[in-house]
Design a protein around this motif. Sequence first.
Motif, PDB file in Angstrom:
ATOM      1  N   ASP A 218      54.154  23.303  38.999  1.00 48.15           N
ATOM      2  CA  ASP A 218      55.865  21.953  39.718  1.00 48.15           C
ATOM      3  C   ASP A 218      56.348  22.524  40.554  1.00 48.15           C
ATOM      4  N   LEU A 219      55.661  24.156  40.075  1.00 44.14           N
ATOM      5  CA  LEU A 219      57.518  24.703  41.196  1.00 44.14           C
ATOM      6  C   LEU A 219      56.709  24.736  43.065  1.00 44.14           C
ATOM      7  N   GLY A 220      54.678  24.720  42.690  1.00 47.52           N
ATOM      8  CA  GLY A 220      54.693  24.071  43.822  1.00 47.52           C
ATOM      9  C   GLY A 220      53.040  25.461  44.083  1.00 47.52           C
ATOM     10  N   GLU A 221      52.145  25.648  45.793  1.00 52.19           N
ATOM     11  CA  GLU A 221      51.665  26.796  45.549  1.00 52.19           C
ATOM     12  C   GLU A 221      51.814  28.061  45.652  1.00 52.19           C
ATOM     13  N   ALA A 222      52.766  27.892  46.550  1.00 54.78           N
ATOM     14  CA  ALA A 222      54.263  28.914  46.792  1.00 54.78           C
ATOM     15  C   ALA A 222      53.790  30.144  45.759  1.00 54.78           C
ATOM     16  N   HIS A 223      54.003  29.642  44.756  1.00 49.00           N
ATOM     17  CA  HIS A 223      54.395  30.282  43.098  1.00 49.00           C
ATOM     18  C   HIS A 223      53.494  30.685  42.713  1.00 49.00           C
ATOM     19  N   MET A 224      52.532  30.263  42.850  1.00 45.30           N
ATOM     20  CA  MET A 224      51.263  31.141  41.795  1.00 45.30           C
ATOM     21  C   MET A 224      50.075  31.967  42.127  1.00 45.30           C
ATOM     22  N   LYS A 225      50.572  32.329  43.124  1.00 44.50           N
ATOM     23  CA  LYS A 225      49.515  33.651  42.859  1.00 44.50           C
ATOM     24  C   LYS A 225      50.335  34.625  42.194  1.00 44.50           C
ATOM     25  N   GLY A 226      51.742  34.686  41.702  1.00 46.27           N
ATOM     26  CA  GLY A 226      52.119  35.369  41.359  1.00 46.27           C
ATOM     27  C   GLY A 226      52.312  35.205  39.303  1.00 46.27           C
ATOM     28  N   ALA A 227      51.765  34.140  39.787  1.00 47.91           N
ATOM     29  CA  ALA A 227      52.117  33.498  38.124  1.00 47.91           C
ATOM     30  C   ALA A 227      50.159  33.704  37.843  1.00 47.91           C
ATOM     31  N   LYS A 228      49.162  33.721  38.711  1.00 46.37           N
ATOM     32  CA  LYS A 228      48.065  34.275  38.384  1.00 46.37           C
ATOM     33  C   LYS A 228      47.584  35.442  38.541  1.00 46.37           C
ATOM     34  N   GLU A 229      48.987  36.575  38.786  1.00 42.71           N
ATOM     35  CA  GLU A 229      48.935  37.958  38.884  1.00 42.71           C
ATOM     36  C   GLU A 229      49.086  38.100  37.143  1.00 42.71           C
ATOM     37  N   LYS A 230      49.704  37.194  36.521  1.00 46.15           N
ATOM     38  CA  LYS A 230      50.406  37.997  35.311  1.00 46.15           C
ATOM     39  C   LYS A 230      48.865  37.122  34.707  1.00 46.15           C
ATOM     40  N   PHE A 231      48.444  36.197  34.593  1.00 45.26           N
ATOM     41  CA  PHE A 231      47.184  35.840  34.032  1.00 45.26           C
ATOM     42  C   PHE A 231      46.158  37.040  33.995  1.00 45.26           C
ATOM     43  N   GLN A 232      46.035  37.022  35.018  1.00 45.73           N
ATOM     44  CA  GLN A 232      45.194  38.535  35.183  1.00 45.73           C
ATOM     45  C   GLN A 232      45.512  39.641  34.290  1.00 45.73           C
ATOM     46  N   SER A 233      46.470  39.727  34.150  1.00 45.23           N
ATOM     47  CA  SER A 233      46.191  41.082  33.493  1.00 45.23           C
ATOM     48  C   SER A 233      46.593  40.851  31.771  1.00 45.23           C
ATOM     49  N   ILE A 234      47.092  39.690  31.383  1.00 49.58           N
ATOM     50  CA  ILE A 234      46.818  39.743  30.106  1.00 49.58           C
ATOM     51  C   ILE A 234      45.171  38.870  30.342  1.00 49.58           C
ATOM     52  N   GLN A 235      44.344  38.767  30.507  1.00 53.94           N
ATOM     53  CA  GLN A 235      42.900  38.547  30.520  1.00 53.94           C
ATOM     54  C   GLN A 235      42.583  40.045  30.454  1.00 53.94           C
ATOM     55  N   SER A 236      43.134  41.234  31.348  1.00 52.70           N
ATOM     56  CA  SER A 236      42.431  42.412  31.895  1.00 52.70           C
ATOM     57  C   SER A 236      42.672  43.257  30.631  1.00 52.70           C
ATOM     58  N   ALA A 237      44.506  42.943  29.636  1.00 54.04           N
ATOM     59  CA  ALA A 237      44.145  43.235  28.846  1.00 54.04           C
ATOM     60  C   ALA A 237      43.049  43.165  27.421  1.00 54.04           C
ATOM     61  N   TYR A 238      43.536  42.232  27.201  1.00 52.41           N
ATOM     62  CA  TYR A 238      41.942  41.707  26.935  1.00 52.41           C
ATOM     63  C   TYR A 238      40.873  42.358  26.565  1.00 52.41           C
ATOM     64  N   GLU A 239      39.978  42.068  27.880  1.00 56.66           N
ATOM     65  CA  GLU A 239      39.460  42.638  28.694  1.00 56.66           C
ATOM     66  C   GLU A 239      38.557  44.115  27.921  1.00 56.66           C
ATOM     67  N   ASN A 240      39.999  45.175  28.286  1.00 58.87           N
ATOM     68  CA  ASN A 240      40.092  46.335  27.817  1.00 58.87           C
ATOM     69  C   ASN A 240      40.004  46.497  26.419  1.00 58.87           C
ATOM     70  N   ILE A 241      40.675  45.725  25.557  1.00 58.68           N
ATOM     71  CA  ILE A 241      40.690  46.012  23.896  1.00 58.68           C
ATOM     72  C   ILE A 241      39.538  45.714  23.586  1.00 58.68           C
ATOM     73  N   LYS A 242      39.113  44.471  24.278  1.00 61.13           N
ATOM     74  CA  LYS A 242      37.194  44.138  23.663  1.00 61.13           C
ATOM     75  C   LYS A 242      36.511  45.587  23.783  1.00 61.13           C
ATOM     76  N   ALA A 243      36.530  45.894  25.345  1.00 62.51           N
ATOM     77  CA  ALA A 243      35.740  47.071  25.567  1.00 62.51           C
ATOM     78  C   ALA A 243      35.823  48.356  24.505  1.00 62.51           C
ATOM     79  N   GLY A 244      37.370  48.740  24.489  1.00 59.33           N
ATOM     80  CA  GLY A 244      37.849  50.042  23.640  1.00 59.33           C
ATOM     81  C   GLY A 244      36.906  50.028  22.296  1.00 59.33           C
ATOM     82  N   ARG A 245      37.074  48.906  21.647  1.00 60.13           N
ATOM     83  CA  ARG A 245      36.461  48.379  20.614  1.00 60.13           C
ATOM     84  C   ARG A 245      35.281  47.553  20.007  1.00 60.13           C
ATOM     85  N   GLY A 246      34.131  47.508  21.360  1.00 60.11           N
ATOM     86  CA  GLY A 246      33.294  47.233  21.152  1.00 60.11           C
ATOM     87  C   GLY A 246      33.309  45.590  20.927  1.00 60.11           C
ATOM     88  N   MET A 247      33.996  45.145  20.946  1.00 60.25           N
ATOM     89  CA  MET A 247      34.495  43.159  20.288  1.00 60.25           C
ATOM     90  C   MET A 247      32.958  43.031  21.009  1.00 60.25           C
TER      91      MET A 247
END
Length: 247
Positions: A218-247
């Motif tokens: 609802d805030l518009g496309e201008a604010h989506m970059k920051g939101a995507k950066e946060k979302f990517q941090s979540i995804q990266s953290a998950y991938e790093n944990i999976k790789a470390g555990r061999g999941m």
Amino acid sequence: MGNFSKWLGAGLGFTLGGPIGAALGFALGSFVDGFSAEDLTSEQQQYRQQGNRNTQSGDFEISLLVLASIIIKADGKVDTKELDFVRNQFVGMYGKERANNAFQLFKGVIKKDISARQVCLQIRQHMPHASRLQLLHFLFGIAKADGQVAEIEVEEIRKIAGYLYINPSDFESIKAMFYNASENNYKILEISKTATNEEVKKAYRKMAKKYHPDKIQDLGEAHMKGAKEKFQSIQSAYENIKAGRGM
């Protein structure tokens, strides 16, 4: 007032009043001859007549400016790298013309002593939780713009998070996105290293839902970059944990 009047009316709702409106009035009065906080109140009445309005893109923009001014001054100096970060972020989000208007206003706001508690009270009454999380993410970006996040800046952001009703777990999760230590992968997902694989998967699904960019569309496309950066941090953290555990 000219261009500023047009700019202020192009997406502002709740921020034209209260302590944020007072800060805007002070800032505008510093470079618009004959302008006062009372004039801003008049602007507010005009836009209220158009109907009740909640959080607009412009409200988020002005909230960023006001809170950014508090963080930049937290360590007792105004760092040019932090100022450049704010300017560059605004150019990236809004384009040069709108960013120039915002930054001119910012230079006035930063001169005024502002109550973080009062400003945050106004913000949390009108802004949804997902947008408040986005504000916090931006503030950490400012704090780190000079290469490191000073402890006094962390504590100021922590206070702001509390005033915005952002719980300690969410605060630590966003904070961890700005540090590179391996244990921060778990902090970002708001779990401990002792979590089971199933708990890791469950935490990822929960956090991905909480930080999905659609939450602030609802805030518009201008604010989506920051939101995507946060979302990517979540995804990266998950991938790093999976790789470390061999999941």
